[in-house]
Design an enzyme around this catalytic site. Structure first.
Site, PDB file in Angstrom:
ATOM      1  CG  ASP A   1       9.642   3.899   0.938  1.00 43.94           C
ATOM      2  OD1 ASP A   1       9.501   2.491   0.593  1.00 43.94           O
ATOM      3  OD2 ASP A   1       8.612   4.483   0.882  1.00 43.94           O
TER       4      ASP A   1
ATOM      5  CE  LYS B   1       4.513   1.635   1.310  1.00 45.67           C
ATOM      6  NZ  LYS B   1       5.293   1.542   0.152  1.00 45.67           N
TER       7      LYS B   1
ATOM      8  NE  ARG C   1       8.972  10.640   0.070  1.00 51.06           N
ATOM      9  CZ  ARG C   1       8.671  10.768  -1.208  1.00 51.06           C
ATOM     10  NH1 ARG C   1       9.720  11.344  -1.952  1.00 51.06           N
ATOM     11  NH2 ARG C   1       7.601  10.413  -1.555  1.00 51.06           N
TER      12      ARG C   1
ATOM     13  CG  PHE D   1       1.548  -4.244 -14.048  1.00 46.97           C
ATOM     14  CD1 PHE D   1       0.322  -3.486 -14.214  1.00 46.97           C
ATOM     15  CD2 PHE D   1       2.328  -4.317 -15.404  1.00 46.97           C
ATOM     16  CE1 PHE D   1      -0.200  -3.053 -15.345  1.00 46.97           C
ATOM     17  CE2 PHE D   1       1.649  -3.723 -16.629  1.00 46.97           C
ATOM     18  CZ  PHE D   1       0.373  -3.120 -16.598  1.00 46.97           C
TER      19      PHE D   1
ATOM     20  CG  ASP E   1       3.341  -0.981  -1.737  1.00 46.24           C
ATOM     21  OD1 ASP E   1       2.724  -1.148  -2.850  1.00 46.24           O
ATOM     22  OD2 ASP E   1       3.821   0.259  -1.969  1.00 46.24           O
ATOM     23  CG  LEU E   2       6.853  -6.653  -3.298  1.00 42.06           C
ATOM     24  CD1 LEU E   2       7.351  -7.956  -3.402  1.00 42.06           C
ATOM     25  CD2 LEU E   2       8.057  -5.555  -3.089  1.00 42.06           C
ATOM     26  CE  LYS E   3       2.781   1.085  -5.588  1.00 35.91           C
ATOM     27  NZ  LYS E   3       3.459   1.276  -4.563  1.00 35.91           N
TER      28      LYS E   3
HETATM   29  O1  C5P Z   1       7.179   9.039   1.489  1.00 35.03           O
HETATM   30  P1  C5P Z   1       5.956   8.947   1.209  1.00 35.03           P
HETATM   31  O2  C5P Z   1       4.868   9.180   2.421  1.00 35.03           O
HETATM   32  O3  C5P Z   1       5.697   9.562   0.008  1.00 35.03           O
HETATM   33  O4  C5P Z   1       5.921   7.306   0.791  1.00 35.03           O
HETATM   34  C1  C5P Z   1       4.558   6.761   0.516  1.00 35.03           C
HETATM   35  C2  C5P Z   1       4.774   5.294   0.054  1.00 35.03           C
HETATM   36  O5  C5P Z   1       3.520   4.836  -0.256  1.00 35.03           O
HETATM   37  C3  C5P Z   1       5.796   4.855  -0.714  1.00 35.03           C
HETATM   38  O6  C5P Z   1       6.584   3.575  -0.223  1.00 35.03           O
HETATM   39  C4  C5P Z   1       5.001   4.663  -2.009  1.00 35.03           C
HETATM   40  O7  C5P Z   1       5.752   3.461  -2.761  1.00 35.03           O
HETATM   41  C5  C5P Z   1       3.747   4.086  -1.508  1.00 35.03           C
HETATM   42  N1  C5P Z   1       2.488   4.122  -2.454  1.00 35.03           N
HETATM   43  C6  C5P Z   1       2.354   5.326  -3.036  1.00 35.03           C
HETATM   44  N2  C5P Z   1       1.308   5.598  -3.835  1.00 35.03           N
HETATM   45  C7  C5P Z   1       0.614   4.372  -4.057  1.00 35.03           C
HETATM   46  C8  C5P Z   1       0.907   3.073  -3.748  1.00 35.03           C
HETATM   47  C9  C5P Z   1       1.947   3.119  -2.580  1.00 35.03           C
HETATM   48  O8  C5P Z   1       2.850   6.494  -2.803  1.00 35.03           O
HETATM   49  N3  C5P Z   1      -0.457   4.456  -4.988  1.00 35.03           N
END
Ligand code: C5P
Length: 234
Positions: free
Chosen positions: A16, A38, A211, A69, A65-67
């Site tokens: 990210d 990802k 993160r 919709f 991961d572009l979800k």
């Molecule tokens: O930084 P962190 O560990 O929170 O990142 C989680 C990643 O997972 C982000 O890229 C977020 O877009 C993705 N994600 C999420 N929840 C979902 C699907 C994907 O947090 N249901």
């Protein structure tokens, strides 16, 4: 744990970041231990498929991961753009018309339906006038996703166990919302969080971690400690 998944593919590191160079730096910092990355909305908006192709050229796997919709036709056309490029996993929203459209044109991609975002809590449900619990909603959407032919779901570690028990081993479970340490309260947007070990013990095949790894002073130390937890839970 029924599926044979290599340890380096268990943690999917979320890139990210807003620039290709930053993403490449994260990949280089992690790739001795990690083989799955990802690419989400931010990086894809900034860099289109360039980093995706670069990661694949280095021999790693990619979750895009572009979800998606949108109306079914648009989802179909978007999935066609992702097919046959070497991407392993792609995400779509878990509602019936979207899933049907995506499945119809899926090529070599594995499709994951997002059940309920891990940043979405019970309070959000109430404020949107939704009845029932998040666990019920996740189970409902995951069951539909599997029935309609999805390869798996994105779901929090809190629901992974029930999904695995109810829906069996065929379903791929990918779990974001991972935080280090037990009962860790986060000061960010993730609400339904668990540790990497807890997620895998509950039945997750992969955990998505952003993160906690990308902002760590020593990413490898965080990765090693999460991988040790995962090995302990397999
Ligand atoms: O930084 P962190 O560990 O929170 O990142 C989680 C990643 O997972 C982000 O890229 C977020 O877009 C993705 N994600 C999420 N929840 C979902 C699907 C994907 O947090 N249901």
């Amino acid at each position: 744990m029924t599926k044979e998944i290599e340890l380096k593919d268990r943690i999917i590191v979320a890139l990210d970041v807003d620039q290709r160079e930053k993403a490449q730096a994260v990949v280089k910092a992690c790739e001795s231990h990690i083989g799955f990355f990802k690419v989400g909305l931010q990086l894809f908006m900034a860099d289109y498929f360039n980093t995706v192709d670069w990661i694949l050229d280095r021999g790693h796997k990619v979750m895009l991961d572009l979800k998606f919709f949108d109306i079914p036709e648009t989802v179909k056309l978007a999935v066609e753009q992702v097919n046959d490029r070497g991407v392993s996993l792609a995400t779509i929203h878990g509602n019936d018309p979207i899933i049907r459209a995506a499945i119809e044109v899926r090529g070599d991609l594995k499709l994951l339906a997002v059940t309920v975002l891990t940043s979405f809590g019970e309070e959000d449900m109430r404020s949107m006038g939704m009845t029932g619990t998040i666990a019920e909603l996740v189970m409902f959407r995951a069951r539909r996703a599997l029935e309609l032919g999805c390869d798996g779901v994105v779901a929090s570690g809190l629901e992974a166990q029930a999904l695995r028990t109810e829906l069996g081993s065929r379903l791929l479970i990918v779990t974001p919302g991972i935080r280090p340490g037990p009962n860790v309260k986060t000061d960010d947007d993730q609400i339904r969080v668990v540790t990497a070990g807890e997620a895998v013990r509950s039945g997750a095949d992969h955990v998505v971690v952003g993160r906690p790894i990308t902002r760590a002073k020593d990413p490898i130390q965080v990765i090693e400690s999460m991988q040790a937890e995962i090995v302990g839970q397999k």
